[in-house]
Write a protein that holds these residues in place. Structure first.
Motif, PDB file in Angstrom:
ATOM      1  N   VAL A 160       0.963  -1.275   0.066  1.00  0.00           N
ATOM      2  CA  VAL A 160       0.149   0.148  -0.016  1.00  0.00           C
ATOM      3  C   VAL A 160       0.644   1.177   0.056  1.00  0.00           C
ATOM      4  N   THR A 161       0.793   2.151  -1.051  1.00  0.00           N
ATOM      5  CA  THR A 161       1.478   3.469  -1.110  1.00  0.00           C
ATOM      6  C   THR A 161       0.353   4.326  -0.964  1.00  0.00           C
ATOM      7  N   ALA A 162       0.425   5.194   0.273  1.00  0.00           N
ATOM      8  CA  ALA A 162      -0.609   6.143   0.522  1.00  0.00           C
ATOM      9  C   ALA A 162       0.094   7.462   0.012  1.00  0.00           C
ATOM     10  N   ARG A 221      -0.770  -9.658  -4.031  1.00  0.00           N
ATOM     11  CA  ARG A 221       0.502  -9.184  -4.777  1.00  0.00           C
ATOM     12  C   ARG A 221       0.381  -8.127  -5.625  1.00  0.00           C
ATOM     13  N   LEU A 222      -0.191  -6.848  -5.325  1.00  0.00           N
ATOM     14  CA  LEU A 222      -0.324  -5.783  -6.320  1.00  0.00           C
ATOM     15  C   LEU A 222       0.070  -4.706  -5.623  1.00  0.00           C
ATOM     16  N   PRO A 223       0.649  -3.494  -6.641  1.00  0.00           N
ATOM     17  CA  PRO A 223       0.890  -2.244  -6.029  1.00  0.00           C
ATOM     18  C   PRO A 223      -0.776  -1.576  -5.776  1.00  0.00           C
ATOM     19  N   ILE A 224      -0.836  -1.287  -4.610  1.00  0.00           N
ATOM     20  CA  ILE A 224      -2.078  -0.273  -4.319  1.00  0.00           C
ATOM     21  C   ILE A 224      -1.751   1.325  -3.869  1.00  0.00           C
ATOM     22  N   LEU A 225      -2.666   1.958  -4.407  1.00  0.00           N
ATOM     23  CA  LEU A 225      -2.555   3.278  -4.458  1.00  0.00           C
ATOM     24  C   LEU A 225      -3.500   3.781  -3.400  1.00  0.00           C
ATOM     25  N   TYR A 226      -3.433   4.541  -2.371  1.00  0.00           N
ATOM     26  CA  TYR A 226      -4.564   4.577  -1.401  1.00  0.00           C
ATOM     27  C   TYR A 226      -4.366   6.025  -0.884  1.00  0.00           C
ATOM     28  N   VAL A 227      -5.391   6.835  -1.515  1.00  0.00           N
ATOM     29  CA  VAL A 227      -5.471   8.313  -0.998  1.00  0.00           C
ATOM     30  C   VAL A 227      -6.052   8.519   0.345  1.00  0.00           C
ATOM     31  N   SER A 228      -5.559   9.356   0.935  1.00  0.00           N
ATOM     32  CA  SER A 228      -5.986   9.705   2.307  1.00  0.00           C
ATOM     33  C   SER A 228      -5.563  10.885   2.834  1.00  0.00           C
ATOM     34  N   HIS A 229      -6.168  11.443   3.833  1.00  0.00           N
ATOM     35  CA  HIS A 229      -5.651  12.543   4.887  1.00  0.00           C
ATOM     36  C   HIS A 229      -5.921  12.044   6.000  1.00  0.00           C
ATOM     37  N   SER A 230      -6.141  10.877   6.455  1.00  0.00           N
ATOM     38  CA  SER A 230      -6.343  10.214   7.699  1.00  0.00           C
ATOM     39  C   SER A 230      -4.933   9.736   8.175  1.00  0.00           C
ATOM     40  N   VAL A 231      -4.264  10.027   9.334  1.00  0.00           N
ATOM     41  CA  VAL A 231      -3.081   9.655   9.799  1.00  0.00           C
ATOM     42  C   VAL A 231      -3.361   8.167  10.356  1.00  0.00           C
ATOM     43  N   PRO A 232      -4.418   8.196  11.128  1.00  0.00           N
ATOM     44  CA  PRO A 232      -4.716   6.461  11.359  1.00  0.00           C
ATOM     45  C   PRO A 232      -4.718   5.465  10.451  1.00  0.00           C
ATOM     46  N   GLU A 233      -5.193   6.036   9.376  1.00  0.00           N
ATOM     47  CA  GLU A 233      -5.348   4.798   8.197  1.00  0.00           C
ATOM     48  C   GLU A 233      -4.013   4.574   7.513  1.00  0.00           C
ATOM     49  N   VAL A 234      -3.473   5.946   7.476  1.00  0.00           N
ATOM     50  CA  VAL A 234      -1.909   5.503   6.966  1.00  0.00           C
ATOM     51  C   VAL A 234      -1.235   4.604   7.603  1.00  0.00           C
ATOM     52  N   LEU A 235      -1.091   4.958   8.951  1.00  0.00           N
ATOM     53  CA  LEU A 235      -0.190   4.301   9.968  1.00  0.00           C
ATOM     54  C   LEU A 235      -0.677   2.706   9.925  1.00  0.00           C
ATOM     55  N   ARG A 236      -1.806   2.735   9.957  1.00  0.00           N
ATOM     56  CA  ARG A 236      -2.505   1.239   9.996  1.00  0.00           C
ATOM     57  C   ARG A 236      -2.027   0.336   8.446  1.00  0.00           C
ATOM     58  N   LEU A 237      -2.209   1.033   7.604  1.00  0.00           N
ATOM     59  CA  LEU A 237      -2.260   0.268   6.084  1.00  0.00           C
ATOM     60  C   LEU A 237      -0.842   0.509   5.491  1.00  0.00           C
ATOM     61  N   ALA A 238      -0.425   1.614   5.432  1.00  0.00           N
ATOM     62  CA  ALA A 238       0.739   2.096   4.469  1.00  0.00           C
ATOM     63  C   ALA A 238       1.873   1.388   4.607  1.00  0.00           C
ATOM     64  N   THR A 239       2.634   0.799   3.676  1.00  0.00           N
ATOM     65  CA  THR A 239       3.835   0.460   3.590  1.00  0.00           C
ATOM     66  C   THR A 239       4.738   1.341   3.015  1.00  0.00           C
ATOM     67  N   THR A 240       4.481   2.240   2.146  1.00  0.00           N
ATOM     68  CA  THR A 240       4.963   3.491   1.420  1.00  0.00           C
ATOM     69  C   THR A 240       4.145   4.507   1.658  1.00  0.00           C
ATOM     70  N   VAL A 241       4.705   5.649   1.799  1.00  0.00           N
ATOM     71  CA  VAL A 241       3.894   6.874   1.724  1.00  0.00           C
ATOM     72  C   VAL A 241       4.648   8.193   0.747  1.00  0.00           C
ATOM     73  N   VAL A 242       3.446   8.693   0.003  1.00  0.00           N
ATOM     74  CA  VAL A 242       3.872   9.893  -0.601  1.00  0.00           C
ATOM     75  C   VAL A 242       3.200  10.980  -0.249  1.00  0.00           C
ATOM     76  N   LEU A 243       4.352  11.979   0.176  1.00  0.00           N
ATOM     77  CA  LEU A 243       3.333  13.294   0.933  1.00  0.00           C
ATOM     78  C   LEU A 243       3.464  14.309   0.136  1.00  0.00           C
ATOM     79  N   MET A 244       2.363  14.897  -0.238  1.00  0.00           N
ATOM     80  CA  MET A 244       2.118  15.947  -1.220  1.00  0.00           C
ATOM     81  C   MET A 244       1.700  17.089  -0.730  1.00  0.00           C
ATOM     82  N   GLN A 245       2.098  18.434  -1.362  1.00  0.00           N
ATOM     83  CA  GLN A 245       1.478  19.736  -0.843  1.00  0.00           C
ATOM     84  C   GLN A 245       1.373  20.474  -2.188  1.00  0.00           C
TER      85      GLN A 245
END
Length: 346
Positions: free
Chosen positions: A25-27, A178-202
């Motif tokens: 999961v890439t958030a 075994r797939l790449p999963i792109l997960y859009v979120s602005h919820s920190v708890p969701e990212v912490l629980r699910l993500a393996t990779t994070v893309v920070l955007m501004q």
């Protein structure tokens, strides 16, 4: 591997995005309006960039004179609202994208089992809870035989009870598909629980992209996830149960004791927040805290001290006065007294 690098200008927003997303999961994380959904729409073929290149497992989706239509990109898309066909049963919704595909019947049974959709197959979307609808939408996306799964804030429309219901299924999806999963979120708890990779955007730009654990333990990057989210995310394995019932967990930072019971061999993700760490130059004694790890100071950024603990990185949040009193500087050896450790699900 998904490789993304493209530009697109809009009134009031110039999107210039570049990152890679491996299996897991890439958030895409950032405030509303920073370009997260527009980015995944470009990847899915729902928005055309002005320039750039998008490739999935080496297959070019956009760029080099190629612009594949959405149906040719092999991308499963799960929206905020499930967007199920209301006149169809759950079974018919699931079968819709795979009705002409060889091997679809076998995949159908596997996905139904994985997402526990069996009891729902004869029901229609109007009779389902929000969590059941999203599980059905995820199953339908998986049955399209995707090479990439895209999820646009799939829990945003759910209440807390429904979020808690669906989260274990998302974790199972991450661990078993075994797939790449792109997960859009602005919820920190969701990212912490699910993500393996994070893309920070501004503001339409990627500030940083990399493993979640590295971002959380980076004094400069962690505050972008939230003022109190800085810390370590450490993987460990239960080694044994002590005579008093505590479990000993082996980690790359050193052994950590936790309340049991948990079976030997169990893989864990441990969260150590920066404000739960105290530093000592001398070996501490006479403490109620059970976990004391030898560390070395790597960097100091105000009151956030970045530490190296074995092969892991940690953070301690202390006052500038304490930094001065302890005479801390990069390379200083000290001890991290860990007041509490939480075990993250999944």
């Amino acid at each position: 591997m998904l490789e993304v690098a493209f530009r697109r200008d809009f009134p009031g927003l110039s999107l210039d995005v570049a990152f890679r997303a491996p299996v897991g999961v890439t958030a895409l994380f950032g405030p509303s309006g920073c370009g997260k959904t527009t980015t995944i729409n470009a990847i899915a073929g729902l928005m055309r960039p002005d320039a750039g290149r998008i490739a999935l497992d080496g297959r070019v989706l956009f760029g080099d004179g190629i612009d594949l239509p959405p149906q040719a990109r092999r991308i499963g898309y799960v929206f905020q609202d499930a967007r199920l066909f209301p006149h169809m049963t759950v079974a018919a919704n699931l079968r819709y994208p795979s009705r002409w595909r060889r091997g679809a019947a076998r995949d159908f049974d596997r996905i139904v089992e994985m997402l526990a959709l069996g009891p729902l197959l004869k029901r229609r979307p109007a009779t389902l809870s929000g969590g059941e609808r999203q599980r059905t939408a995820i199953g339908r996306a998986l049955l399209s035989d995707p090479a990439l799964l895209v999820m646009d804030e799939p829990l945003a429309a759910l209440d807390e009870a429904r979020k808690a219901e669906i989260m274990p299924w998302l974790e199972r999806l991450r661990d078993e598909i075994r797939l790449p999963i792109l997960y859009v979120s602005h919820s920190v708890p969701e990212v912490l629980r699910l993500a393996t990779t994070v893309v920070l955007m501004q503001r339409g730009r990627v500030c940083h992209a990399g493993p979640l654990a590295g971002i959380l333990a980076d004094a400069a990057l962690a505050p972008q996830l939230g003022a109190r989210e800085a810390g370590a995310l450490i993987r460990g394995r239960v080694e044994a149960t002590e005579p008093d019932g505590m479990i000993r967990v082996a980690t790359a930072a050193g052994p950590i004791l936790l309340p049991g019971p948990l079976p030997a061999g169990r893989e864990l993700r441990l969260r150590i927040l920066a404000h739960e760490v105290i530093l000592s130059r001398a070996v501490p004694s006479g403490l109620s805290a059970l976990n004391v790890l030898p560390v070395t100071v790597a960097r100091i950024d105000g009151g956030l001290v970045q530490l190296v603990a074995g092969d892991e990185r940690m953070l301690a949040q202390i006052t500038p006065r304490s930094v001065k009193a302890l005479e801390l500087r990069p390379g200083t050896a000290c001890h991290a007294i860990v007041k509490s450790v939480s075990v993250l699900p999944g």
